[in-house]
Design an enzyme around this catalytic site. Sequence first.
Site, short mmCIF file in Angstrom:
data_model
loop_
_atom_site.label_atom_id
_atom_site.label_comp_id
_atom_site.label_asym_id
_atom_site.label_seq_id
_atom_site.Cartn_x
_atom_site.Cartn_y
_atom_site.Cartn_z
N ASN A 6 -28.68 83.84 148.15
CA ASN A 6 -28.39 82.56 148.79
C ASN A 6 -28.54 82.75 150.30
OD1 ASN A 6 -27.37 80.18 149.75
ND2 ASN A 6 -25.27 80.52 149.08
N HIS A 94 -21.26 74.67 145.62
CA HIS A 94 -20.96 75.82 146.46
C HIS A 94 -19.76 75.53 147.37
CE1 HIS A 94 -21.30 78.94 149.49
NE2 HIS A 94 -21.93 79.64 148.57
N GLU A 162 -16.92 82.11 142.32
CA GLU A 162 -16.88 82.55 143.71
C GLU A 162 -15.53 82.17 144.32
OE1 GLU A 162 -21.01 83.07 145.63
OE2 GLU A 162 -20.45 80.99 145.85
N GLY A 168 -18.07 85.42 152.52
CA GLY A 168 -18.31 85.74 153.93
C GLY A 168 -17.17 86.47 154.62
N SER A 205 -18.93 88.06 149.05
CA SER A 205 -18.94 89.35 149.76
C SER A 205 -19.51 90.52 148.95
CB SER A 205 -17.54 89.70 150.25
OG SER A 205 -17.15 88.80 151.26
N GLY A 226 -24.83 86.26 149.31
CA GLY A 226 -25.14 85.53 150.54
C GLY A 226 -25.66 86.48 151.60
P1 PGA Z 1 -21.46 86.08 150.85
O1 PGA Z 1 -21.81 84.63 150.30
O2 PGA Z 1 -22.12 87.07 149.94
O3 PGA Z 1 -22.00 86.11 152.24
O4 PGA Z 1 -19.97 86.20 150.80
C1 PGA Z 1 -21.83 84.36 148.93
C2 PGA Z 1 -22.16 82.92 148.70
O5 PGA Z 1 -21.85 82.12 149.57
O6 PGA Z 1 -22.75 82.54 147.68
#
Ligand code: PGA
Length: 244
Positions: A6, A94, A162, A168, A205, A226
């Site tokens: 993503n 999301h 998630e 993040g 993450s 992400g």
């Molecule tokens: P991240 O995002 O891996 O940066 O935590 C995951 C996502 O938003 O799908």
Amino acid sequence: MIYIANWKMYGKKHQNLAVNKIIQLSKKKKYKKTKIIYCPPFTLLSDLKKILSYTNIDTGAQNCHEENEYGPFTGGVNCKLIKSAGAKYVILGHSETRNIETNSLINKKIIIALKNKLKVIFCFGETLSEKKKNKTHTIIKNQIKECTKSVVNINNIIFAYEPRWSIGTGKIPKISELNKIFSHIKKTIISLKKKGKKKLIYGGSVNPSNISDLINIKDSTGFLIGNASLSEKKFIDIIKKSTI
Ligand code: PGA
């Protein structure tokens, strides 16, 4: 295993479209069963699709407009437009769009996407305050129930758990906690009497340092990634470390 990149609202055209090493990896015998899906911003979908032709790597959009037909919706991108850019998937629900989307709107989008033969990457998960109040299971159950209302067959849906506090932040739940949550997700889907195969994945993450732990989630068959997916090296590392 399924690996979904993503890219969110990132993507300097030339920097991000460097996916050659991933293409090479995907052609190796060991990774024949590995499903890789890139979800770049709308503006890069067609270019990326061209680069990925003659590979088994797919592309997906990061959201869609709920209107099925073309129409006067400035800034909107509906499923027909997404399909014409060559995408096979769409991320819906999301965390970063949930602030302005209700479960019922996400439900509408899921139904429209499936009707247009797009596969749905359906995201759900609790916020930190909901987690602290021990509401994780209830929240997840409601999100799944309301967002998949009237969907009979879930074969074309990937359920992406998630936790919103994990996206993040570098923080991930304990594996023991995740195992309980995934089993709850499975039970919830069964209780809703949906037809089709349950595909569950984890997101939040995911990176090369925690992937060796995350691979131990019993009912998960992939990851939504992400930040780490913006680096081809990190994305490859994640795939390699989680493929036996
Ligand atoms: P991240 O995002 O891996 O940066 O935590 C995951 C996502 O938003 O799908």
